[in-house]
Scaffold this motif. Structure first.
Motif, PDB file in Angstrom:
ATOM      1  N   VAL A   1       0.807  -1.219   0.000  1.00 49.04           N
ATOM      2  CA  VAL A   1       0.000   0.000   0.000  1.00 49.04           C
ATOM      3  C   VAL A   1       0.841   1.271   0.000  1.00 49.04           C
ATOM      4  O   VAL A   1       0.386   2.298  -0.494  1.00 49.04           O
ATOM      5  CB  VAL A   1      -1.052   0.059   1.137  1.00 49.04           C
ATOM      6  N   THR A   2       2.060   1.204   0.542  1.00 48.36           N
ATOM      7  CA  THR A   2       2.895   2.414   0.586  1.00 48.36           C
ATOM      8  C   THR A   2       3.928   2.469  -0.530  1.00 48.36           C
ATOM      9  O   THR A   2       4.440   3.546  -0.838  1.00 48.36           O
ATOM     10  CB  THR A   2       3.648   2.533   1.924  1.00 48.36           C
ATOM     11  N   GLY A   3       4.265   1.336  -1.107  1.00 51.61           N
ATOM     12  CA  GLY A   3       5.330   1.305  -2.098  1.00 51.61           C
ATOM     13  C   GLY A   3       6.709   1.453  -1.479  1.00 51.61           C
ATOM     14  O   GLY A   3       7.696   1.663  -2.183  1.00 51.61           O
ATOM     15  N   VAL A   4       6.810   1.319  -0.167  1.00 53.50           N
ATOM     16  CA  VAL A   4       8.073   1.448   0.562  1.00 53.50           C
ATOM     17  C   VAL A   4       8.474   0.073   1.089  1.00 53.50           C
ATOM     18  O   VAL A   4       7.647  -0.638   1.663  1.00 53.50           O
ATOM     19  CB  VAL A   4       7.928   2.432   1.752  1.00 53.50           C
ATOM     20  N   THR A   5       9.725  -0.303   0.897  1.00 58.28           N
ATOM     21  CA  THR A   5      10.225  -1.559   1.433  1.00 58.28           C
ATOM     22  C   THR A   5      10.521  -1.385   2.917  1.00 58.28           C
ATOM     23  O   THR A   5      11.242  -0.462   3.303  1.00 58.28           O
ATOM     24  CB  THR A   5      11.500  -1.996   0.688  1.00 58.28           C
ATOM     25  N   LEU A   6       9.948  -2.245   3.731  1.00 57.81           N
ATOM     26  CA  LEU A   6      10.207  -2.179   5.161  1.00 57.81           C
ATOM     27  C   LEU A   6      11.576  -2.765   5.471  1.00 57.81           C
ATOM     28  O   LEU A   6      12.045  -3.664   4.765  1.00 57.81           O
ATOM     29  CB  LEU A   6       9.140  -2.946   5.942  1.00 57.81           C
ATOM     30  N   THR A   7      12.195  -2.260   6.499  1.00 52.26           N
ATOM     31  CA  THR A   7      13.447  -2.811   6.986  1.00 52.26           C
ATOM     32  C   THR A   7      13.097  -3.869   8.021  1.00 52.26           C
ATOM     33  O   THR A   7      12.469  -3.567   9.031  1.00 52.26           O
ATOM     34  CB  THR A   7      14.317  -1.715   7.642  1.00 52.26           C
ATOM     35  N   GLN A   8      13.457  -5.113   7.741  1.00 48.66           N
ATOM     36  CA  GLN A   8      13.152  -6.190   8.668  1.00 48.66           C
ATOM     37  C   GLN A   8      14.433  -6.550   9.410  1.00 48.66           C
ATOM     38  O   GLN A   8      15.362  -7.112   8.847  1.00 48.66           O
ATOM     39  CB  GLN A   8      12.578  -7.409   7.944  1.00 48.66           C
ATOM     40  N   TYR A   9      14.473  -6.201  10.696  1.00 49.20           N
ATOM     41  CA  TYR A   9      15.657  -6.401  11.511  1.00 49.20           C
ATOM     42  C   TYR A   9      15.788  -7.836  11.999  1.00 49.20           C
ATOM     43  O   TYR A   9      16.891  -8.355  12.114  1.00 49.20           O
ATOM     44  CB  TYR A   9      15.636  -5.440  12.704  1.00 49.20           C
ATOM     45  N   THR A  10      14.649  -8.451  12.345  1.00 46.82           N
ATOM     46  CA  THR A  10      14.606  -9.845  12.782  1.00 46.82           C
ATOM     47  C   THR A  10      13.311 -10.440  12.256  1.00 46.82           C
ATOM     48  O   THR A  10      12.487  -9.735  11.673  1.00 46.82           O
ATOM     49  CB  THR A  10      14.617  -9.973  14.330  1.00 46.82           C
TER      50      THR A  10
END
Length: 134
Positions: free
Chosen positions: A23-32
């Motif tokens: 929905v945002t077109g932004v890649t989330l940063t997945q830390y764990t």
């Protein structure tokens, strides 16, 4: 004091991470496997699994998919264009099509996979535009 983020607690972060990326077109940063963040210029949306609650005193601290009081809001350039782009994705969770609110924002309201309310909005009146351009 500086406002940093809002965190959503969920039983399974994968569907929420995928949803917010779509929905945002932004890649989330997945830390764990249990924690991810969506960074924007103005705020951060954090997503944590229920397993992270152990670090805050136990699972009784928060209930996943049980929110009935918070709306996660994103200011977008053109809420009507976003609605057209996302219509198929949010069709089953649509709460309100783009509507101009009395305070001058045009808002699209829908739910994420856990049922949390999400508002995409665009200021449309001169007063609302001025408020957000400060």
């Amino acid at each position: 004091m500086k406002f940093a983020s809002v965190r959503i607690i969920t039983a399974d972060i994968k569907p929420l991470v995928q949803f917010y990326e779509q929905v945002t077109g932004v890649t989330l940063t997945q830390y764990t496997a249990d924690f991810a963040e969506l960074h924007t210029p103005s705020a951060t949306l954090a997503i944590g699994s229920t397993r992270t609650l152990q670090l805050f005193g136990g699972e009784q601290v928060a209930n996943a998919a049980d929110n009935r009081s918070v709306i996660v809001e994103f200011r977008v350039d053109d809420v009507d264009a976003e609605y057209r782009k996302l219509a198929d994705l949010i069709s089953g969770s649509l709460v309100q099509e783009p509507t101009t609110m009395p305070w001058g924002n045009r808002s699209l309201l829908f739910r994420d996979p856990d049922g949390n309310l999400v508002n995409f909005f665009t200021p449309v009146t001169p007063e609302a535009v001025k408020k957000f351009d400060q």
